[in-house]
Design an enzyme around this catalytic site. Structure first.
Site, PDB file in Angstrom:
ATOM      1  N   SER A   8       0.843  -1.202   0.000  1.00  0.00           N
ATOM      2  CA  SER A   8       0.000   0.000   0.000  1.00  0.00           C
ATOM      3  C   SER A   8       0.869   1.239   0.000  1.00  0.00           C
ATOM      4  O   SER A   8       1.641   1.472   0.945  1.00  0.00           O
ATOM      5  CB  SER A   8      -0.911   0.013   1.230  1.00  0.00           C
ATOM      6  OG  SER A   8      -1.524   1.275   1.370  1.00  0.00           O
ATOM      7  N   HIS A  33      -1.430  -1.398  -4.079  1.00  0.00           N
ATOM      8  CA  HIS A  33      -2.679  -0.981  -3.457  1.00  0.00           C
ATOM      9  C   HIS A  33      -2.663   0.533  -3.267  1.00  0.00           C
ATOM     10  O   HIS A  33      -1.728   1.077  -2.672  1.00  0.00           O
ATOM     11  CB  HIS A  33      -2.837  -1.683  -2.103  1.00  0.00           C
ATOM     12  CG  HIS A  33      -4.186  -1.557  -1.505  1.00  0.00           C
ATOM     13  ND1 HIS A  33      -5.232  -2.391  -1.846  1.00  0.00           N
ATOM     14  CD2 HIS A  33      -4.681  -0.694  -0.574  1.00  0.00           C
ATOM     15  CE1 HIS A  33      -6.301  -2.057  -1.146  1.00  0.00           C
ATOM     16  NE2 HIS A  33      -5.996  -1.031  -0.368  1.00  0.00           N
ATOM     17  N   ASP A  35      -4.816   3.613  -1.735  1.00  0.00           N
ATOM     18  CA  ASP A  35      -5.911   4.005  -0.850  1.00  0.00           C
ATOM     19  C   ASP A  35      -6.345   5.428  -1.167  1.00  0.00           C
ATOM     20  O   ASP A  35      -5.588   6.383  -0.947  1.00  0.00           O
ATOM     21  CB  ASP A  35      -5.468   3.921   0.615  1.00  0.00           C
ATOM     22  CG  ASP A  35      -5.339   2.480   1.086  1.00  0.00           C
ATOM     23  OD1 ASP A  35      -6.281   1.700   0.850  1.00  0.00           O
ATOM     24  OD2 ASP A  35      -4.305   2.144   1.690  1.00  0.00           O
ATOM     25  N   MET A  37      -8.734   8.393  -0.194  1.00  0.00           N
ATOM     26  CA  MET A  37      -9.529   8.875   0.943  1.00  0.00           C
ATOM     27  C   MET A  37      -9.985  10.303   0.680  1.00  0.00           C
ATOM     28  O   MET A  37      -9.231  11.108   0.113  1.00  0.00           O
ATOM     29  CB  MET A  37      -8.697   8.824   2.225  1.00  0.00           C
ATOM     30  CG  MET A  37      -8.094   7.466   2.530  1.00  0.00           C
ATOM     31  SD  MET A  37      -7.199   7.509   4.101  1.00  0.00           S
ATOM     32  CE  MET A  37      -6.383   5.902   4.065  1.00  0.00           C
ATOM     33  N   HIS A  66      -8.535   1.318  -3.950  1.00  0.00           N
ATOM     34  CA  HIS A  66      -9.491   1.161  -2.849  1.00  0.00           C
ATOM     35  C   HIS A  66     -10.115   2.525  -2.572  1.00  0.00           C
ATOM     36  O   HIS A  66      -9.466   3.415  -2.015  1.00  0.00           O
ATOM     37  CB  HIS A  66      -8.746   0.617  -1.631  1.00  0.00           C
ATOM     38  CG  HIS A  66      -9.568   0.514  -0.401  1.00  0.00           C
ATOM     39  ND1 HIS A  66      -9.008   0.339   0.847  1.00  0.00           N
ATOM     40  CD2 HIS A  66     -10.912   0.561  -0.189  1.00  0.00           C
ATOM     41  CE1 HIS A  66      -9.963   0.282   1.754  1.00  0.00           C
ATOM     42  NE2 HIS A  66     -11.127   0.428   1.152  1.00  0.00           N
ATOM     43  N   MET A  68     -12.116   4.800  -0.561  1.00  0.00           N
ATOM     44  CA  MET A  68     -12.697   5.098   0.752  1.00  0.00           C
ATOM     45  C   MET A  68     -13.333   6.480   0.676  1.00  0.00           C
ATOM     46  O   MET A  68     -12.900   7.430   1.336  1.00  0.00           O
ATOM     47  CB  MET A  68     -11.610   5.031   1.829  1.00  0.00           C
ATOM     48  CG  MET A  68     -11.150   3.629   2.130  1.00  0.00           C
ATOM     49  SD  MET A  68      -9.828   3.584   3.371  1.00  0.00           S
ATOM     50  CE  MET A  68      -8.419   3.504   2.286  1.00  0.00           C
ATOM     51  N   MET A 137     -11.619  -5.062   6.035  1.00  0.00           N
ATOM     52  CA  MET A 137     -10.762  -4.134   6.778  1.00  0.00           C
ATOM     53  C   MET A 137     -10.499  -4.719   8.162  1.00  0.00           C
ATOM     54  O   MET A 137     -11.426  -5.038   8.904  1.00  0.00           O
ATOM     55  CB  MET A 137     -11.426  -2.767   6.901  1.00  0.00           C
ATOM     56  CG  MET A 137     -11.576  -2.016   5.586  1.00  0.00           C
ATOM     57  SD  MET A 137     -10.004  -1.716   4.726  1.00  0.00           S
ATOM     58  CE  MET A 137      -9.093  -0.779   5.967  1.00  0.00           C
ATOM     59  N   ASP A 175      -6.724  -5.853   4.931  1.00  0.00           N
ATOM     60  CA  ASP A 175      -5.972  -4.604   4.958  1.00  0.00           C
ATOM     61  C   ASP A 175      -6.062  -4.003   6.348  1.00  0.00           C
ATOM     62  O   ASP A 175      -7.160  -3.746   6.849  1.00  0.00           O
ATOM     63  CB  ASP A 175      -6.559  -3.637   3.912  1.00  0.00           C
ATOM     64  CG  ASP A 175      -5.802  -2.319   3.838  1.00  0.00           C
ATOM     65  OD1 ASP A 175      -4.791  -2.163   4.546  1.00  0.00           O
ATOM     66  OD2 ASP A 175      -6.231  -1.445   3.053  1.00  0.00           O
TER      67      ASP A 175
END
Length: 225
Positions: A8, A33, A35, A37, A66, A68, A137, A175
């Protein structure tokens, strides 16, 4: 498929991101990966499509994005165009999850569903065939470097059982707090894709050593089975 290691970049040194991704690739990582956000669904703000686009230029590894974020359906096309190979959305943010997963698939991207620690996975029964990945998660999302929540091992087992019951071939990804001391238990519970940030990019011996330690922990687990 046996096991996958997905570094990540949340924990990576962004000043040297290209070098870091190339080290991950040469060390045998399977995916990258990313993330995303938004400061609304989770407290932090991180990356957008431009980072995905930059990663696409820097590595040949698949990009696992991913989201979020709230209203992810508004941004799927942008991330697909930027080079995402997998887009995972949160069960909690998608009131019309069938439609969102269909949209991801229509963009020729693999769809995934993410569950926060306190969210039951039973809804997967009504989505069979619409997702290729289930992300459990194992911390509350929003920040790197958190401790693995032990109760999530039962949730992984429950997810494995449910997927077997509905005949799904989706991969269970985990994760949060994934390191050498937790990866074996997550594997035993049924996870096969392991997202790690601090354990790789913050490992004292460097990125390659961090990946090697995770792989060795998984190999030792396999040898015991």
């Amino acid at each position: 498929m046996d096991t996958l290691i997905s570094p990540s970049i949340l924990s990576a040194d962004l000043l040297h991101l290209e070098q870091a991704l190339q080290e991950c690739e040469s060390a045998g990582a399977d995916k990258i990966h990313i993330d995303v956000m938004d400061g609304r669904f989770v407290p932090n703000i991180t990356f957008g499509p431009n980072i995905v686009r930059a990663c696409k230029r820097a590595t040949k590894l698949p990009l696992d994005v991913h989201l979020m974020i709230v209203e992810p359906e508004k941004h799927l096309e942008a991330f697909a165009e930027a080079g995402a190979d997998i887009i995972t959305v949160h069960y909690e943010t998608c009131p019309h999850l069938h439609r969102t997963l269909q949209q991801i698939r229509s963009l020729e991207v693999h769809p995934g569903v993410t569950f926060n620690p306190a969210t039951p996975v039973e809804g997967l029964r009504y989505l069979n065939g619409m997702f290729d990945q289930v992300l459990i998660m194992t911390v509350n999302p929003g920040f790197g470097g958190q401790k693995f929540i032990p109760e999530m091992l039962q949730k992984i087992r429950d997810t494995r059982k449910l997927l077997d019951e509905i005949g799904s071939e989706a991969v269970i990804q985990v994760d949060g707090g994934i390191e050498a001391s937790t990866v074996a238990a997550a594997y035993a519970a049924g996870a096969r894709d392991f997202v790690a940030g601090t354990a790789i990019f913050g490992y004292p011996g460097g990125i390659k050593a961090g990946i090697r330690v995770l792989k060795e922990a998984l190999e030792n687990t396999n040898a015991l089975n």
